[in-house]
Design a protein around this motif. Structure first.
Motif, PDB file in Angstrom:
ATOM      1  N   LEU A  35      -5.481  -9.727 -21.942  1.00  0.00           N
ATOM      2  CA  LEU A  35      -5.043  -9.020 -23.146  1.00  0.00           C
ATOM      3  C   LEU A  35      -4.995  -9.910 -24.384  1.00  0.00           C
ATOM      4  N   ARG A  36      -4.754 -11.193 -24.182  1.00  0.00           N
ATOM      5  CA  ARG A  36      -4.597 -12.086 -25.333  1.00  0.00           C
ATOM      6  C   ARG A  36      -5.886 -12.139 -26.161  1.00  0.00           C
ATOM      7  N   GLY A  37      -5.716 -11.979 -27.453  1.00  0.00           N
ATOM      8  CA  GLY A  37      -6.863 -12.025 -28.348  1.00  0.00           C
ATOM      9  C   GLY A  37      -7.580 -10.702 -28.519  1.00  0.00           C
ATOM     10  N   THR A  38      -7.103  -9.642 -27.851  1.00  0.00           N
ATOM     11  CA  THR A  38      -7.700  -8.318 -28.020  1.00  0.00           C
ATOM     12  C   THR A  38      -6.869  -7.498 -28.997  1.00  0.00           C
ATOM     13  N   ARG A  78      -0.501  -6.850 -27.971  1.00  0.00           N
ATOM     14  CA  ARG A  78       0.956  -6.614 -27.935  1.00  0.00           C
ATOM     15  C   ARG A  78       1.446  -6.433 -26.506  1.00  0.00           C
ATOM     16  N   PHE A  79       0.562  -5.984 -25.615  1.00  0.00           N
ATOM     17  CA  PHE A  79       0.961  -5.793 -24.223  1.00  0.00           C
ATOM     18  C   PHE A  79       1.093  -7.111 -23.462  1.00  0.00           C
ATOM     19  N   GLY A 134       7.882 -10.323 -20.838  1.00  0.00           N
ATOM     20  CA  GLY A 134       8.619  -9.242 -20.197  1.00  0.00           C
ATOM     21  C   GLY A 134       7.799  -8.016 -19.877  1.00  0.00           C
ATOM     22  N   ARG A 135       6.579  -7.915 -20.402  1.00  0.00           N
ATOM     23  CA  ARG A 135       5.755  -6.745 -20.095  1.00  0.00           C
ATOM     24  C   ARG A 135       4.987  -6.996 -18.806  1.00  0.00           C
ATOM     25  N   GLN A 136       4.991  -5.988 -17.931  1.00  0.00           N
ATOM     26  CA  GLN A 136       4.375  -6.098 -16.619  1.00  0.00           C
ATOM     27  C   GLN A 136       3.183  -5.150 -16.560  1.00  0.00           C
ATOM     28  N   ILE A 146      -4.079  10.405 -24.610  1.00  0.00           N
ATOM     29  CA  ILE A 146      -3.423   9.158 -24.226  1.00  0.00           C
ATOM     30  C   ILE A 146      -4.475   8.117 -23.844  1.00  0.00           C
ATOM     31  N   ASP A 147      -4.321   6.938 -24.402  1.00  0.00           N
ATOM     32  CA  ASP A 147      -5.167   5.790 -24.076  1.00  0.00           C
ATOM     33  C   ASP A 147      -4.356   4.543 -24.408  1.00  0.00           C
ATOM     34  N   ALA A 148      -5.000   3.378 -24.399  1.00  0.00           N
ATOM     35  CA  ALA A 148      -4.255   2.153 -24.665  1.00  0.00           C
ATOM     36  C   ALA A 148      -3.675   2.127 -26.077  1.00  0.00           C
ATOM     37  N   GLY A 149      -4.316   2.818 -27.001  1.00  0.00           N
ATOM     38  CA  GLY A 149      -3.823   2.833 -28.367  1.00  0.00           C
ATOM     39  C   GLY A 149      -2.612   3.710 -28.573  1.00  0.00           C
TER      40      GLY A 149
END
Length: 331
Positions: free
Chosen positions: A93-96, A100-101, A105-107, A141-144
């Motif tokens: 997820l980093r850099g995408t 934010r996810f 603490g986010r799993q 609903i999607d990642a956004g």
């Protein structure tokens, strides 16, 4: 047929979507990797049980190496250790645009950046939970939009956190946006094509949970998500299937689902879904209303719920009943 379905229900326009299927990005590099001295399980064909058995043979260092080299594969691989998937997805997820996810603490149990983005997040301790629920959302609903601030109880995040709070945080909940949902309420929403693809992915998710020792979940299926759950019902690994604001399950009755899971249905009087005709013809429409007494589902009271996305709002009778189901206390 378009006139029958859209004219009587007032279906709005929506853009056509193509279902995201197949193994995750990076599969070719994963399949070519021989760093552990043998072939890795093919994400396209290995069962979650086979994946779990494979990871059980690896050292901690070997597991971490695979996750570091192939984060998108490990992060989406049903049957892989849960904590390893969290770490792999944080890296992916980093850099995408969805970084934010990756926050503390986010799993994140799954992340696929293709298309509109798909994601699944765990609330609570999945590895030690005695009771587990899975949220299956509907259109748009999607990642956004997964954790958007508006219309909170129509989002996977809002539904999952509200349900877990209603159980006194005694359960784990997976908010699963792991299939391509319709956009708007157009022909995609009236057909079962996206739901059929979603049902395959939902079935694999539940089998992956079983493969890592998680309890059999209760599925909470909202709107078009209930079509997904109806099509998956015969093969999905679930104790309960709860549908809310459902346009139909593509079955004529609860018995037609051919599932051992207990079926529950909720629909409040102000939900616009009541305007959708419960028909199925030439591939359009989703069939009988599961909230009608003759369908054979257990009733979830929803007198205090408002609208199409109000079923998980605090203080509603529907949420109270959902919590008893999630804790295995409902009869």
């Amino acid at each position: 047929m378009t006139t029958v379905v859209t004219g009587t229900a007032g279906w709005a326009s929506g853009s056509s979507q193509r279902a995201l299927t197949g193994p995750p990005p990076g599969t070719a590099a994963w399949n070519a990797d021989r760093s552990v001295g043998r072939e890795l399980p093919d994400p396209a064909s290995a069962s979650p049980a086979e994946v779990a058995a494979f990871f059980g043979t690896l050292s901690g260092r070997e597991k971490q190496g695979l996750a570091r080299r192939h984060p998108l594969v490990v992060g989406n691989l049903d049957g892989a250790p849960v904590s390893l998937r969290y770490r792999a997805n944080a890296q992916a997820l980093r850099g995408t645009v969805f970084d934010r996810f990756a926050g503390a603490g986010r799993q994140i149990l799954a992340f696929d950046p293709r298309g509109r983005g798909q994601i699944a997040e765990v609330y609570g301790d999945l590895e030690r939970a005695r009771k587990l629920s899975v949220i299956v959302p509907g259109a748009d609903i999607d990642a956004g939009t997964f954790d958007r601030k508006s219309d909170r109880y129509g989002t996977p995040t809002g539904m999952a956190t509200s349900l877990r709070a209603a159980t006194g945080d005694r359960t784990a909940v997976v908010a699963w946006a792991g299939y391509t949902t319709p956009v708007g309420v157009g022909l995609d929403a009236a057909s079962g094509d996206l739901a059929e693809a979603g049902a395959v992915r939902l079935t694999r998710l539940t089998r992956g949970l079983a493969a890592v020792g998680a309890p059999k979940p209760s599925l909470f299926c909202h709107s078009y998500g209930s079509v997904v759950c109806g099509l998956a019902a015969r093969q999905v690994n679930a104790s309960d299937i709860v549908v809310l604001g459902s346009p139909g399950l593509r079955a004529d009755s609860a018995a037609g689902l051919r599932t051992d899971a207990r079926l529950w249905a909720a629909k409040d009087a102000t939900d616009w879904i009541s305007k959708v005709p419960h028909v199925q013809l030439l591939g359009l429409g989703h069939g009988a209303d599961p909230a009608e007494p003759g369908f054979g589902a257990r009733r979830v009271p929803a007198e205090r719920a408002k609208g199409h996305t109000g079923y998980f709002a605090p203080g509603t009778d529907s949420l109270q009943t959902f919590a008893t189901i999630a804790q295995g206390e409902a009869r």
